[in-house]
Each structure stands twice: as C-alpha cells, then as structure tokens.
Design an enzyme around this catalytic site. Structure first.
Site, PDB file in Angstrom:
ATOM      1  N   ARG A  36      31.827  19.379   7.746  1.00  0.00           N
ATOM      2  CA  ARG A  36      32.894  19.356   8.747  1.00  0.00           C
ATOM      3  C   ARG A  36      33.014  17.997   9.428  1.00  0.00           C
ATOM      4  O   ARG A  36      32.122  17.158   9.328  1.00  0.00           O
ATOM      5  CB  ARG A  36      32.642  20.414   9.816  1.00  0.00           C
ATOM      6  CG  ARG A  36      31.360  20.151  10.629  1.00  0.00           C
ATOM      7  CD  ARG A  36      31.055  21.340  11.499  1.00  0.00           C
ATOM      8  NE  ARG A  36      29.882  21.147  12.321  1.00  0.00           N
ATOM      9  CZ  ARG A  36      29.888  21.193  13.644  1.00  0.00           C
ATOM     10  NH1 ARG A  36      30.998  21.390  14.311  1.00  0.00           N
ATOM     11  NH2 ARG A  36      28.769  21.046  14.322  1.00  0.00           N
ATOM     12  N   THR A 147      21.355  11.218  15.335  1.00  0.00           N
ATOM     13  CA  THR A 147      22.040  11.498  14.074  1.00  0.00           C
ATOM     14  C   THR A 147      23.002  10.377  13.717  1.00  0.00           C
ATOM     15  O   THR A 147      23.750   9.887  14.560  1.00  0.00           O
ATOM     16  CB  THR A 147      22.807  12.827  14.180  1.00  0.00           C
ATOM     17  OG1 THR A 147      21.879  13.863  14.474  1.00  0.00           O
ATOM     18  CG2 THR A 147      23.532  13.139  12.868  1.00  0.00           C
ATOM     19  N   LYS A 172      18.351  10.659  12.038  1.00  0.00           N
ATOM     20  CA  LYS A 172      18.690  11.764  11.136  1.00  0.00           C
ATOM     21  C   LYS A 172      19.959  11.384  10.395  1.00  0.00           C
ATOM     22  O   LYS A 172      21.008  11.160  11.015  1.00  0.00           O
ATOM     23  CB  LYS A 172      18.890  13.041  11.936  1.00  0.00           C
ATOM     24  CG  LYS A 172      19.341  14.192  11.071  1.00  0.00           C
ATOM     25  CD  LYS A 172      19.065  15.508  11.739  1.00  0.00           C
ATOM     26  CE  LYS A 172      19.854  16.592  11.044  1.00  0.00           C
ATOM     27  NZ  LYS A 172      19.502  17.911  11.542  1.00  0.00           N
ATOM     28  N   LYS A 174      22.945  11.962   7.792  1.00  0.00           N
ATOM     29  CA  LYS A 174      23.744  12.992   7.134  1.00  0.00           C
ATOM     30  C   LYS A 174      24.165  12.516   5.741  1.00  0.00           C
ATOM     31  O   LYS A 174      24.786  11.444   5.603  1.00  0.00           O
ATOM     32  CB  LYS A 174      24.985  13.306   7.976  1.00  0.00           C
ATOM     33  CG  LYS A 174      24.663  14.013   9.288  1.00  0.00           C
ATOM     34  CD  LYS A 174      24.172  15.437   9.050  1.00  0.00           C
ATOM     35  CE  LYS A 174      24.102  16.234  10.349  1.00  0.00           C
ATOM     36  NZ  LYS A 174      23.588  17.615  10.124  1.00  0.00           N
ATOM     37  N   ASP A 201      19.589  14.944   5.972  1.00  0.00           N
ATOM     38  CA  ASP A 201      20.183  16.282   6.017  1.00  0.00           C
ATOM     39  C   ASP A 201      21.386  16.335   5.094  1.00  0.00           C
ATOM     40  O   ASP A 201      22.405  15.705   5.357  1.00  0.00           O
ATOM     41  CB  ASP A 201      20.606  16.634   7.448  1.00  0.00           C
ATOM     42  CG  ASP A 201      21.017  18.102   7.580  1.00  0.00           C
ATOM     43  OD1 ASP A 201      21.069  18.800   6.542  1.00  0.00           O
ATOM     44  OD2 ASP A 201      21.276  18.539   8.716  1.00  0.00           O
ATOM     45  N   GLU A 229      16.430  17.957   4.831  1.00  0.00           N
ATOM     46  CA  GLU A 229      16.891  19.233   5.364  1.00  0.00           C
ATOM     47  C   GLU A 229      17.946  19.859   4.458  1.00  0.00           C
ATOM     48  O   GLU A 229      18.872  19.171   4.018  1.00  0.00           O
ATOM     49  CB  GLU A 229      17.516  18.948   6.739  1.00  0.00           C
ATOM     50  CG  GLU A 229      17.359  20.036   7.746  1.00  0.00           C
ATOM     51  CD  GLU A 229      17.917  19.599   9.085  1.00  0.00           C
ATOM     52  OE1 GLU A 229      18.834  20.256   9.559  1.00  0.00           O
ATOM     53  OE2 GLU A 229      17.447  18.578   9.650  1.00  0.00           O
ATOM     54  N   ASP A 254      17.413  24.959   6.950  1.00  0.00           N
ATOM     55  CA  ASP A 254      18.223  25.047   8.177  1.00  0.00           C
ATOM     56  C   ASP A 254      19.236  26.186   8.025  1.00  0.00           C
ATOM     57  O   ASP A 254      19.015  27.290   8.537  1.00  0.00           O
ATOM     58  CB  ASP A 254      18.904  23.699   8.469  1.00  0.00           C
ATOM     59  CG  ASP A 254      19.790  23.752   9.708  1.00  0.00           C
ATOM     60  OD1 ASP A 254      19.799  24.783  10.403  1.00  0.00           O
ATOM     61  OD2 ASP A 254      20.488  22.752   9.995  1.00  0.00           O
ATOM     62  N   LYS A 278      17.722  26.969  15.515  1.00  0.00           N
ATOM     63  CA  LYS A 278      18.822  26.674  16.442  1.00  0.00           C
ATOM     64  C   LYS A 278      19.196  27.956  17.174  1.00  0.00           C
ATOM     65  O   LYS A 278      19.382  29.003  16.539  1.00  0.00           O
ATOM     66  CB  LYS A 278      20.047  26.153  15.678  1.00  0.00           C
ATOM     67  CG  LYS A 278      19.791  24.820  14.969  1.00  0.00           C
ATOM     68  CD  LYS A 278      20.968  24.418  14.095  1.00  0.00           C
ATOM     69  CE  LYS A 278      20.691  23.061  13.434  1.00  0.00           C
ATOM     70  NZ  LYS A 278      21.683  22.743  12.400  1.00  0.00           N
ATOM     71  N   ASP A 331      15.604  17.854  17.357  1.00  0.00           N
ATOM     72  CA  ASP A 331      16.825  17.185  16.888  1.00  0.00           C
ATOM     73  C   ASP A 331      17.902  17.614  17.889  1.00  0.00           C
ATOM     74  O   ASP A 331      18.726  18.464  17.613  1.00  0.00           O
ATOM     75  CB  ASP A 331      17.134  17.653  15.460  1.00  0.00           C
ATOM     76  CG  ASP A 331      18.492  17.169  14.966  1.00  0.00           C
ATOM     77  OD1 ASP A 331      18.952  16.116  15.443  1.00  0.00           O
ATOM     78  OD2 ASP A 331      19.081  17.845  14.094  1.00  0.00           O
ATOM     79  N   ASP A 333      20.166  15.640  19.883  1.00  0.00           N
ATOM     80  CA  ASP A 333      20.920  14.465  20.316  1.00  0.00           C
ATOM     81  C   ASP A 333      22.367  14.707  20.749  1.00  0.00           C
ATOM     82  O   ASP A 333      23.019  13.752  21.178  1.00  0.00           O
ATOM     83  CB  ASP A 333      20.875  13.375  19.240  1.00  0.00           C
ATOM     84  CG  ASP A 333      21.516  13.841  17.924  1.00  0.00           C
ATOM     85  OD1 ASP A 333      21.455  15.050  17.634  1.00  0.00           O
ATOM     86  OD2 ASP A 333      22.076  12.999  17.201  1.00  0.00           O
TER      87      ASP A 333
HETATM   88 MG   LIG Z   1      20.802  20.656   9.419  1.00  0.00          MG
END
Ligand SMILES: [Mg+2]
Length: 381
Positions: A36, A147, A172, A174, A201, A229, A254, A278, A331, A333
C-alpha cells in the site's frame, strides 16, 4: 486519587459510557510498502468512561490492506457490538476485555482501540502507569528503528542517511516489489548507511524460492541484516518454514500471526525464528500478551510493531513492549511520520531511544475532537 489497596487485576470496574471521534492526520512524506501507499492517516479515537468519571482513550487507524478495516467499519463496530458489549458492563479489566474480544468476529483494530481505552482507564483509576500494572517499570528504554519505505533506490538511500543523522542505528527497509529492484534498493541503503543494522520487510512480496535466493544473496554479500520479516504470503506457512530452514538470517512472521493460535501453529511448524506483534492484529493488549507468552514458552523473541497508527496506539504498544520479557525489539516509528504529535505525552524519543513519559494510564493528555480534525464531510457517518 491514591493507589488501590486491592490487587489491580481484581478491581471491579463499571463502564459508564463508550464514545468515539474521527481524525485525519497528514504524514510528513508518503509511507509505501509492497501492499500500500499512504499519505494521510484516517483514525478513530475510542473513549471509555468509568463510573466515577475516569476516561481512558485508545485509537485505531485505517489499514484496509492489512486488517481489512477502514474508518467506516471501525466506527460501525464501535457504535454497534463493541459499545453494546461494554457500556453499562461491570467486571474486572480481564472480564471486560473478554467481552470486547467476544463482541464480534474480526474487527481487530476497532477492538484494540476500545480495549486500550479500557486499560488506560483502568490504570488511571488506579493512579498508576499502565506499564507497572503489566509488570514493567517506567524507567526502562528500548532502541527504536526507523522505516525506510519502498521507493526508488536513490530516495531510499537519502531517507536512510536522514535517519542515521537523526541518531537511528536500526533501519527497517521495505522491500518485496521485484527481486532485482530489491537488490538495488538494499545495496543503495547499505552504501548510504554503512553502520546501520538493517531489518528487511518484504510484506509477503516474494515467492518462497525467490525469498531463499535473495536472502541467501544478502548473506553472501555480508550485509548487516538482523532479520527478514514476512518474506512470503501470510497463508503460506509451509513456504515460510521452507525459507526459514534454507537461510541462516532470522525470519520473522508478521502478517502470518494474529493470535496465540497462529503463534502456536507457526512455532509447531518451525516456520519462523521471530514474531512481530501488533495490537491492531491481536485486538488489543490481552491478545498481544497471549502471543508474547506463547513465544516466551518456545524461547522465541518478539518485536512489538504497529501499523501506520497514531500516537495513542503507539504509546500503548510501548507500555507493553517495556513490560513483557519476550519483547526484545520495537518497531514503533509512526510518530516520526505524523506531521502532528498529538496528543501530548506518553512517549519520548531521543536519538532513536524510546522511553515512557510516566504518569497515570498511558501518560497521554486527552485528544480533543478538534485536534487532527477529520474533514467536515464525514463527521457523523
Ligand atoms: Mg511487517
């Protein structure tokens, strides 16, 4: 108010009212993953008022690509079954949390907002920081990551340089779009931030064979990668296990772990080395503690992460992270991404190190409906 003489878990609470309001917060720059792209976050704040007048707050953000929940569905859940389950109810915080969990299937973000609000109210009524009621201490600190979202390599390198300049030691990254481009992205980041520890991730973006190939390549290159991840699709437990067995870098689940049952299944299948918890997936603190307890029994470390969620949600996650021994990484942030820092209090971060501000409950000021205001069109939908 003085600390209650009865054990806090046993204290009987009565919920007088459940309220909610909508908010919209712009981000400083777009947040992009394999799933996304987000430029502003619509979120809902839930309030729980106890008999006696103490009010706690929790929040839920739209994360359609992850939880399937948008602001409308979060409001529908809060205004209907969740309010019905909690308003006027009496019980211990555990009993009231169980009512939230059982009120409807799914709706984990909406449940998390209400359940966090309940816990904030519970701890405020006891005049104690929530972290202490969860078994931790206010003075603890943890090193947070920053991130770097999925963009062109040069943009990612620039974001990595900025994060390191702001004191971050853990980035982190992406990935998960296209494996050749992913290699170029990681190479650019590693060159721009040679001293940083990297968490990767892929957000389910690779097939198992692709994941094994690309991760083995990162290992061969000796890149300072701490963990990878969710390399493959959430439902592909067998594929995740294959990746975990084939590479030596630690693999973290995750999107594959929403509950203690998921955690047990993954652990049983040896599908991962680490778990990312989460609150928006577990439906709040109780479910998150169950996942962390399952991990602890299995000797598996956890990260406490978050969606691109507002400060209230992040503060609740920080209280749990600092209290639970299985949580060794955070994580958290999103506050650095939001253009506003509302409500005040809760957490403090300096040079990448996060701590709690102290004070009763979550330690946050109440968020007013006119802060991060929602657009007027949908105020009452
Ligand atoms: Mg993740």
């Amino acid at each position: 108010m003085t600390a209650s003489p009865i054990p806090q878990e046993a204290a009987e609470l009565e919920v007088r009212a459940v309220r909610r309001h909508r908010h919209l917060a712009p981000l400083r720059h777009p947040f992009v993953t394999a799933a996304r792209r987000t430029e502003a976050v619509e979120y809902v704040v839930a309030e729980v008022e106890l008999a006696g007048g103490v009010v706690g707050q929790g929040s839920a953000a739209e994360t359609v690509a992850v939880t399937g929940e948008d602001a409308r569905s979060i409001l529908t859940a809060l205004d209907g079954p969740l309010r019905g389950a909690l308003e006027g109810a009496r019980g211990t915080v555990g009993e009231l949390s169980a009512r939230i969990a059982a009120a409807l299937p799914g709706a984990t973000s909406a449940k998390a907002a209400l359940e966090v609000a309940l816990h904030d109210a519970w701890a405020r009524a006891a005049d104690r920081p929530l972290v202490e009621l969860l078994g931790g201490r206010v003075g603890e600190v943890m090193r947070n990551d920053m991130t770097v979202s999925l963009e062109e390599p040069a943009t990612m390198a620039q974001r990595a340089r900025e994060a390191v300049a702001a004191g971050h030691e853990i980035l982190k990254i992406k990935l998960g779009h296209d494996i050749d481009e992913d290699r170029a992205r990681l190479a650019a980041v590693a060159e721009a931030a040679p001293a940083a520890r990297l968490r990767l991730d892929a957000n389910q973006g690779w097939l198992p064979e692709q994941a094994i190939e690309i991760i083995s390549g990162f290992e061969a290159d000796g890149l300072p990668v701490e963990l990878v991840e969710q390399p493959v699709a959430a439902g592909d437990v067998e594929g995740l296990a294959r990746v975990t067995a084939a590479v030596s870098l630690p693999i973290m689940a995750d999107e594959a772990v929403w509950s203690a049952a998921d955690a047990h299944r993954l652990i049983e299948a040896r599908a991962c080395d680490l778990l990312n918890i989460k609150l928006a997936k577990t439906g709040g603190l109780r479910g998150a503690i169950e996942v962390a307890d399952a991990a602890r029994l299995a000797g598996i470390d956890c990260m406490l992460g978050a969606m691109m969620e507002p400060r209230i949600s992040i503060t609740a996650a920080a209280h749990l992270a600092l209290a639970h021994p299985a949580v060794t990484m955070i994580d958290l942030d999103p506050p650095a991404w939001f253009a506003t820092a509302l409500p005040r209090g809760g957490i403090v971060q300096e040079r990448g190190v996060l701590r709690l501000s102290g004070g009763p409950g979550l330690g946050l000021a109440p968020l007013r409906p006119d802060e991060d205001p929602a657009p007027p069109d949908g105020g009452d939908r």
